[in-house]
Design a protein around this motif. Structure first.
Motif, PDB file in Angstrom:
ATOM      1  N   LEU A 130       0.817  -1.205   0.000  1.00 60.32           N
ATOM      2  CA  LEU A 130       0.000   0.000   0.000  1.00 60.32           C
ATOM      3  C   LEU A 130       0.856   1.262   0.000  1.00 60.32           C
ATOM      4  N   THR A 131       0.270   2.350  -0.442  1.00 55.36           N
ATOM      5  CA  THR A 131       0.827   3.680  -0.207  1.00 55.36           C
ATOM      6  C   THR A 131      -0.018   4.341   0.858  1.00 55.36           C
ATOM      7  N   LEU A 132       0.604   4.668   1.998  1.00 56.48           N
ATOM      8  CA  LEU A 132      -0.104   5.370   3.067  1.00 56.48           C
ATOM      9  C   LEU A 132       0.109   6.868   2.871  1.00 56.48           C
ATOM     10  N   LEU A 133      -0.970   7.589   2.725  1.00 61.36           N
ATOM     11  CA  LEU A 133      -0.927   9.006   2.393  1.00 61.36           C
ATOM     12  C   LEU A 133      -1.371   9.833   3.588  1.00 61.36           C
ATOM     13  N   ASP A 134      -0.539  10.767   4.011  1.00 62.06           N
ATOM     14  CA  ASP A 134      -0.854  11.667   5.122  1.00 62.06           C
ATOM     15  C   ASP A 134      -1.079  13.057   4.540  1.00 62.06           C
ATOM     16  N   VAL A 135      -2.267  13.651   4.792  1.00 63.30           N
ATOM     17  CA  VAL A 135      -2.611  14.924   4.163  1.00 63.30           C
ATOM     18  C   VAL A 135      -2.599  16.089   5.156  1.00 63.30           C
ATOM     19  N   ARG A 136      -1.959  15.900   6.300  1.00 58.66           N
ATOM     20  CA  ARG A 136      -1.802  17.001   7.242  1.00 58.66           C
ATOM     21  C   ARG A 136      -0.751  17.987   6.731  1.00 58.66           C
ATOM     22  N   CYS A 146       2.629  12.051  15.966  1.00 64.34           N
ATOM     23  CA  CYS A 146       3.205  10.860  15.322  1.00 64.34           C
ATOM     24  C   CYS A 146       2.632  10.630  13.925  1.00 64.34           C
ATOM     25  N   GLN A 147       3.116   9.561  13.304  1.00 63.94           N
ATOM     26  CA  GLN A 147       2.693   9.201  11.953  1.00 63.94           C
ATOM     27  C   GLN A 147       2.915   7.705  11.768  1.00 63.94           C
ATOM     28  N   VAL A 148       2.308   7.156  10.734  1.00 61.99           N
ATOM     29  CA  VAL A 148       2.587   5.778  10.356  1.00 61.99           C
ATOM     30  C   VAL A 148       3.913   5.760   9.613  1.00 61.99           C
ATOM     31  N   ALA A 149       4.827   4.911  10.052  1.00 60.51           N
ATOM     32  CA  ALA A 149       6.163   4.867   9.451  1.00 60.51           C
ATOM     33  C   ALA A 149       6.064   4.632   7.943  1.00 60.51           C
ATOM     34  N   GLY A 150       6.834   5.409   7.195  1.00 60.65           N
ATOM     35  CA  GLY A 150       6.878   5.237   5.756  1.00 60.65           C
ATOM     36  C   GLY A 150       5.744   5.899   5.003  1.00 60.65           C
ATOM     37  N   SER A 151       4.895   6.669   5.691  1.00 61.52           N
ATOM     38  CA  SER A 151       3.783   7.305   4.996  1.00 61.52           C
ATOM     39  C   SER A 151       4.270   8.476   4.149  1.00 61.52           C
ATOM     40  N   LEU A 152       3.546   8.761   3.099  1.00 60.60           N
ATOM     41  CA  LEU A 152       3.874   9.829   2.159  1.00 60.60           C
ATOM     42  C   LEU A 152       3.129  11.089   2.561  1.00 60.60           C
ATOM     43  N   LYS A 170      -0.177   0.973  -6.795  1.00 60.27           N
ATOM     44  CA  LYS A 170      -0.450   0.577  -5.422  1.00 60.27           C
ATOM     45  C   LYS A 170      -1.741   1.240  -4.931  1.00 60.27           C
ATOM     46  N   PRO A 171      -2.582   0.512  -4.196  1.00 62.94           N
ATOM     47  CA  PRO A 171      -3.729   1.158  -3.559  1.00 62.94           C
ATOM     48  C   PRO A 171      -3.260   2.226  -2.579  1.00 62.94           C
ATOM     49  N   VAL A 172      -4.093   3.232  -2.376  1.00 60.07           N
ATOM     50  CA  VAL A 172      -3.762   4.351  -1.496  1.00 60.07           C
ATOM     51  C   VAL A 172      -4.689   4.326  -0.286  1.00 60.07           C
ATOM     52  N   VAL A 196      -8.681   3.491  -3.472  1.00 58.75           N
ATOM     53  CA  VAL A 196      -8.421   4.487  -2.433  1.00 58.75           C
ATOM     54  C   VAL A 196      -9.360   4.237  -1.262  1.00 58.75           C
ATOM     55  N   ALA A 197      -8.842   4.405  -0.051  1.00 58.33           N
ATOM     56  CA  ALA A 197      -9.680   4.253   1.143  1.00 58.33           C
ATOM     57  C   ALA A 197      -9.092   5.066   2.298  1.00 58.33           C
ATOM     58  N   ASN A 198      -9.946   5.406   3.246  1.00 57.07           N
ATOM     59  CA  ASN A 198      -9.504   5.998   4.505  1.00 57.07           C
ATOM     60  C   ASN A 198      -9.055   4.905   5.454  1.00 57.07           C
ATOM     61  N   LEU A 199      -8.133   5.240   6.339  1.00 54.91           N
ATOM     62  CA  LEU A 199      -7.792   4.369   7.455  1.00 54.91           C
ATOM     63  C   LEU A 199      -8.858   4.570   8.524  1.00 54.91           C
ATOM     64  N   ARG A 200      -9.628   3.556   8.795  1.00 59.08           N
ATOM     65  CA  ARG A 200     -10.769   3.686   9.713  1.00 59.08           C
ATOM     66  C   ARG A 200     -10.282   4.063  11.119  1.00 59.08           C
ATOM     67  N   GLY A 201     -10.765   5.184  11.615  1.00 58.05           N
ATOM     68  CA  GLY A 201     -10.363   5.629  12.939  1.00 58.05           C
ATOM     69  C   GLY A 201      -9.073   6.416  12.965  1.00 58.05           C
ATOM     70  N   GLY A 202      -8.354   6.464  11.849  1.00 58.99           N
ATOM     71  CA  GLY A 202      -7.149   7.260  11.746  1.00 58.99           C
ATOM     72  C   GLY A 202      -6.024   6.832  12.653  1.00 58.99           C
ATOM     73  N   LEU A 203      -5.106   7.761  12.899  1.00 60.97           N
ATOM     74  CA  LEU A 203      -3.920   7.469  13.696  1.00 60.97           C
ATOM     75  C   LEU A 203      -4.275   7.117  15.134  1.00 60.97           C
ATOM     76  N   ALA A 204      -5.317   7.748  15.659  1.00 69.30           N
ATOM     77  CA  ALA A 204      -5.699   7.480  17.052  1.00 69.30           C
ATOM     78  C   ALA A 204      -6.088   6.019  17.238  1.00 69.30           C
ATOM     79  N   ARG A 205      -6.859   5.482  16.310  1.00 65.59           N
ATOM     80  CA  ARG A 205      -7.262   4.082  16.442  1.00 65.59           C
ATOM     81  C   ARG A 205      -6.064   3.146  16.255  1.00 65.59           C
ATOM     82  N   CYS A 206      -5.156   3.516  15.346  1.00 69.43           N
ATOM     83  CA  CYS A 206      -3.945   2.705  15.185  1.00 69.43           C
ATOM     84  C   CYS A 206      -3.212   2.572  16.518  1.00 69.43           C
TER      85      CYS A 206
END
Length: 218
Positions: A130-136, A146-152, A170-172, A196-206
């Motif tokens: 996957l490609t993890l995309l951070d739009v902050r 924090c962030q998910v390691a390796g996110s774009l 790659k899916p995003v 394309v999809a959202n990460l359900r619950g975002g970083l907090a849920r991770c």
């Protein structure tokens, strides 16, 4: 009246709003009456001449730079449920395409607003595909949350212009939560990115579910 709509969500842009008002609304005769859709103090009518003279944000001698600086400095809280409301607004209330509800690339779930989402467990299991995309913003990305390691990192205001930086094939998964990730997901889907999809619950849920987040604060 004596103000304007906010520009910080739903694909808003202060420069676009300035041009819309000054080049279209203010091109009407000064005597033209304007009736606002809503006004929080009970006023019902104004005129082009009055707004040109007395509007606190763009009247008088205000320039586009003055206006944009004011709008970007407001930092207003987002309305409740805006993340659910925005996708529906962007569809103009039209029903979602039923044929898009069962894609085969992942076990997608649907948010209340109909956006595709994936749980952290599935994302963690398939991370390398996957490609993890951070739009902050860059400041938030390098901040204490924090962030998910390796996110774009592609901040939402730059996403359309810089979408070519997203790896092909790659899916995003948009890995933050809230109105910005909802807009980013919708924008990518509208641009033709089918996976394309959202990460359900975002970083907090991770973090709550024990999946590692990277802290890169200097």
């Amino acid at each position: 009246m004596r103000s304007c709509s906010r520009c910080d969500f739903q694909q808003g842009n202060a420069h676009t709003l300035w041009r819309s008002i000054t080049e279209q609304l203010f091109s009407l005769p000064d005597s033209c009456l304007l009736y606002p859709a809503h006004d929080y103090t009970g006023r019902t009518v104004t005129s082009v001449a009055e707004e040109k003279a007395f509007n606190a944000r763009l009247g008088g001698a205000a320039t586009e730079r003055d206006f944009v600086g004011h709008m970007e400095a407001m930092t207003l809280p987002h309305p409740h449920k805006i993340a659910e409301a925005l996708p529906g607004n962007l569809r103009s209330g039209k029903p979602r395409d039923a044929s898009a509800s069962a894609p085969s690339w992942a076990p997608l779930q649907r948010s209340y607003a109909g956006l595709p989402e994936l749980p952290p467990s599935w994302v963690a299991e398939h991370r390398e595909a996957l490609t993890l995309l951070d739009v902050r913003s860059a400041e938030e990305f390098h901040g204490p949350d924090c962030q998910v390691a390796g996110s774009l990192l592609l901040p939402l205001p730059e996403l359309e212009q810089c979408s070519g930086e997203i790896p092909a094939g790659k899916p995003v998964v948009v890995c933050h939560s809230g109105s910005r990730s909802a807009l980013a997901t919708h924008q990518l889907l509208k641009a033709g990115h089918s996976q394309v999809a959202n990460l359900r619950g975002g970083l907090a849920r991770c973090g709550d579910e024990g999946y590692p987040l990277e802290d890169i604060v200097a």
